[in-house]
Design a protein around this motif. Structure first.
Motif, PDB file in Angstrom:
ATOM      1  N   ARG A 132       0.793  -1.384   0.048  1.00 39.34           N
ATOM      2  CA  ARG A 132       0.096   0.031  -0.012  1.00 39.34           C
ATOM      3  C   ARG A 132       1.062   1.097   0.188  1.00 39.34           C
ATOM      4  N   ASN A 133       1.938   1.156   0.668  1.00 37.44           N
ATOM      5  CA  ASN A 133       2.988   2.255   0.705  1.00 37.44           C
ATOM      6  C   ASN A 133       3.476   2.734  -0.738  1.00 37.44           C
ATOM      7  N   LEU A 134       3.915   1.398  -1.458  1.00 41.43           N
ATOM      8  CA  LEU A 134       4.273   1.474  -2.692  1.00 41.43           C
ATOM      9  C   LEU A 134       3.474   1.597  -3.969  1.00 41.43           C
ATOM     10  N   PHE A 135       2.034   1.196  -3.956  1.00 40.15           N
ATOM     11  CA  PHE A 135       1.167   1.445  -4.627  1.00 40.15           C
ATOM     12  C   PHE A 135      -0.102   1.872  -4.139  1.00 40.15           C
ATOM     13  N   PRO A 136      -0.050   3.036  -3.523  1.00 43.04           N
ATOM     14  CA  PRO A 136      -1.274   3.801  -3.082  1.00 43.04           C
ATOM     15  C   PRO A 136      -2.482   3.732  -4.062  1.00 43.04           C
ATOM     16  N   GLY A 137      -3.472   3.142  -3.566  1.00 47.44           N
ATOM     17  CA  GLY A 137      -4.695   3.390  -4.453  1.00 47.44           C
ATOM     18  C   GLY A 137      -4.975   2.254  -5.347  1.00 47.44           C
ATOM     19  N   LYS A 138      -3.824   1.360  -5.436  1.00 43.16           N
ATOM     20  CA  LYS A 138      -3.950   0.220  -6.423  1.00 43.16           C
ATOM     21  C   LYS A 138      -4.449  -0.999  -5.468  1.00 43.16           C
ATOM     22  N   ARG A 139      -5.107  -2.137  -6.218  1.00 45.56           N
ATOM     23  CA  ARG A 139      -5.337  -3.232  -5.923  1.00 45.56           C
ATOM     24  C   ARG A 139      -4.027  -4.084  -5.366  1.00 45.56           C
ATOM     25  N   ASN A 140      -3.961  -4.602  -3.937  1.00 51.25           N
ATOM     26  CA  ASN A 140      -2.717  -5.104  -3.413  1.00 51.25           C
ATOM     27  C   ASN A 140      -3.022  -6.422  -2.894  1.00 51.25           C
ATOM     28  N   SER A 141      -3.867  -7.186  -3.540  1.00 50.83           N
ATOM     29  CA  SER A 141      -3.978  -8.714  -3.066  1.00 50.83           C
ATOM     30  C   SER A 141      -2.977  -9.443  -3.498  1.00 50.83           C
ATOM     31  N   LEU A 142      -2.780 -10.582  -2.996  1.00 45.30           N
ATOM     32  CA  LEU A 142      -1.624 -11.338  -3.522  1.00 45.30           C
ATOM     33  C   LEU A 142      -1.767 -11.673  -4.965  1.00 45.30           C
ATOM     34  N   ASN A 143      -2.747 -11.901  -5.491  1.00 43.45           N
ATOM     35  CA  ASN A 143      -3.040 -12.241  -6.913  1.00 43.45           C
ATOM     36  C   ASN A 143      -2.633 -10.954  -7.826  1.00 43.45           C
ATOM     37  N   SER A 144      -3.013  -9.731  -7.300  1.00 45.60           N
ATOM     38  CA  SER A 144      -2.752  -8.410  -7.953  1.00 45.60           C
ATOM     39  C   SER A 144      -1.248  -8.011  -8.022  1.00 45.60           C
ATOM     40  N   LEU A 145      -0.575  -8.489  -6.951  1.00 47.55           N
ATOM     41  CA  LEU A 145       1.027  -8.283  -6.733  1.00 47.55           C
ATOM     42  C   LEU A 145       1.775  -9.208  -7.514  1.00 47.55           C
ATOM     43  N   CYS A 146       1.202 -10.768  -7.576  1.00 47.55           N
ATOM     44  CA  CYS A 146       1.906 -11.439  -8.552  1.00 47.55           C
ATOM     45  C   CYS A 146       1.935 -10.987 -10.109  1.00 47.55           C
ATOM     46  N   LYS A 147       0.556 -10.547 -10.401  1.00 45.03           N
ATOM     47  CA  LYS A 147       0.312 -10.183 -11.762  1.00 45.03           C
ATOM     48  C   LYS A 147       1.414  -8.839 -11.954  1.00 45.03           C
ATOM     49  N   ARG A 148       1.409  -7.881 -10.964  1.00 41.02           N
ATOM     50  CA  ARG A 148       2.240  -6.685 -11.161  1.00 41.02           C
ATOM     51  C   ARG A 148       3.708  -6.979 -11.198  1.00 41.02           C
ATOM     52  N   PHE A 149       4.195  -8.063 -10.713  1.00 44.86           N
ATOM     53  CA  PHE A 149       5.821  -8.456 -10.723  1.00 44.86           C
ATOM     54  C   PHE A 149       5.877  -9.538 -11.614  1.00 44.86           C
ATOM     55  N   ASN A 150       5.101 -10.026 -12.408  1.00 48.44           N
ATOM     56  CA  ASN A 150       5.338 -10.979 -13.463  1.00 48.44           C
ATOM     57  C   ASN A 150       5.650 -12.361 -13.000  1.00 48.44           C
ATOM     58  N   ILE A 151       5.097 -12.779 -11.447  1.00 51.62           N
ATOM     59  CA  ILE A 151       5.132 -14.023 -10.717  1.00 51.62           C
ATOM     60  C   ILE A 151       4.215 -14.805 -11.155  1.00 51.62           C
ATOM     61  N   ASN A 152       4.573 -16.212 -11.590  1.00 56.12           N
ATOM     62  CA  ASN A 152       3.445 -17.050 -12.244  1.00 56.12           C
ATOM     63  C   ASN A 152       2.578 -17.686 -10.960  1.00 56.12           C
ATOM     64  N   LYS A 153       1.522 -17.482 -10.979  1.00 55.70           N
ATOM     65  CA  LYS A 153       0.444 -17.815 -10.173  1.00 55.70           C
ATOM     66  C   LYS A 153      -0.649 -18.889 -10.491  1.00 55.70           C
ATOM     67  N   SER A 154      -0.139 -19.716 -11.896  1.00 50.66           N
ATOM     68  CA  SER A 154      -0.969 -20.552 -12.596  1.00 50.66           C
ATOM     69  C   SER A 154      -1.786 -21.618 -11.855  1.00 50.66           C
ATOM     70  N   LYS A 155      -0.663 -21.896 -10.754  1.00 47.39           N
ATOM     71  CA  LYS A 155      -1.233 -23.164  -9.942  1.00 47.39           C
ATOM     72  C   LYS A 155      -2.003 -22.774  -8.936  1.00 47.39           C
ATOM     73  N   ARG A 156      -2.494 -21.520  -8.578  1.00 46.17           N
ATOM     74  CA  ARG A 156      -3.285 -21.000  -7.635  1.00 46.17           C
ATOM     75  C   ARG A 156      -4.743 -21.113  -7.954  1.00 46.17           C
ATOM     76  N   ASN A 157      -5.189 -22.096  -8.471  1.00 44.64           N
ATOM     77  CA  ASN A 157      -6.879 -22.436  -8.586  1.00 44.64           C
ATOM     78  C   ASN A 157      -7.459 -22.242  -7.307  1.00 44.64           C
ATOM     79  N   LEU A 158      -7.067 -22.858  -6.072  1.00 45.41           N
ATOM     80  CA  LEU A 158      -7.545 -22.400  -4.879  1.00 45.41           C
ATOM     81  C   LEU A 158      -6.358 -21.936  -3.818  1.00 45.41           C
TER      82      LEU A 158
END
Length: 239
Positions: A132-158
């Protein structure tokens, strides 16, 4: 000097709609990933737990862990000392840390063995607050952060405690790299410069620009420098 950080996540039987979220619910999975000097190791801590109570439908839809699957798993009381031994003295990295810390402390309080609260034996760092300090006003869920940093979350169906801890470890390292900090600092400096320039232009928009002409001596030195470059490089710099 060795710096040990451990990334922790939990799954639970459910949560209350308002604080305290943990009352009447239990932890059913703990996943921890170890980081030594900013390197992820294979020294993980992962355990499923028998909560001795039913899992809510909402929680099951998130993590897919059933009472049948957990029926032969150990109780929290059986693994509490090993857990505390594993995390003691380290820095805990948790996303939305208060939720997990409160659940863990609640589990410890149910044992009535005078075991210490988690924050008394570890430092706690909340990656949600960092995000929230780095990206104020942005979505900062784990999914959103993975997408923002190009981290593969394809296995996170659950959701899964160990899987989410692994993803968070990579997110945390990405958020706290010197290069990322440098980029953000440059962005702040750039934005500040733009604002200052705009302010300067507003103040001076009605004034004639200041023009400084070169002296004859400076012009002659410039021509001499161009001739030297032309001679050295062997091509024409001007017609």
């Amino acid at each position: 000097m060795i710096k040990r950080q451990i990334v922790l996540d939990t799954e639970t039987t459910g949560m209350n709609s308002s604080p305290p979220y943990y009352i009447g619910h239990r932890i059913i999975e703990i996943g921890i990933v170890e980081i030594i000097n900013r390197n992820i190791t294979n020294n993980n801590f992962h355990i499923y737990l028998n909560p001795q109570q039913n899992i809510s439908l909402d929680a099951f839809n998130i993590h897919g862990l059933s009472n049948q699957f957990l029926s032969d798993k150990p109780f929290f009381s059986k693994i509490a000392n090993n857990l505390l031994k594993y995390i003691k003295g380290s820095e805990l990295i948790i996303h939305n840390a208060q939720f997990d810390i409160d659940f863990l402390n609640y589990e410890l309080s149910l044992l009535k063995n005078n075991l210490p609260n988690i924050e008394n034996i570890c430092k706690v760092k909340d990656t949600l607050k960092i995000a929230r300090n780095l990206f104020p006003g942005k979505r900062n869920s784990l999914n959103s952060l993975c997408k923002r940093f190009n981290i593969n979350k394809s296995k996170r169906n659950l959701h899964g405690a160990l899987l989410d801890a692994r993803l968070l470890a990579n997110v945390f390292l990405s958020m706290t790299t010197c290069q990322n900090t440098f980029k953000l600092e440059c962005l702040r400096i750039k934005n500040s410069s733009i604002k200052n320039t705009s302010l300067f232009n507003k103040k001076n928009k009605n004034k004639n620009p200041l023009i400084i002409l070169s002296s004859q001596e400076e012009l002659e030195l410039h021509k001499l420098q161009l001739r030297l470059i032309k001679k050295k490089c062997g091509f024409h710099l001007w017609k």
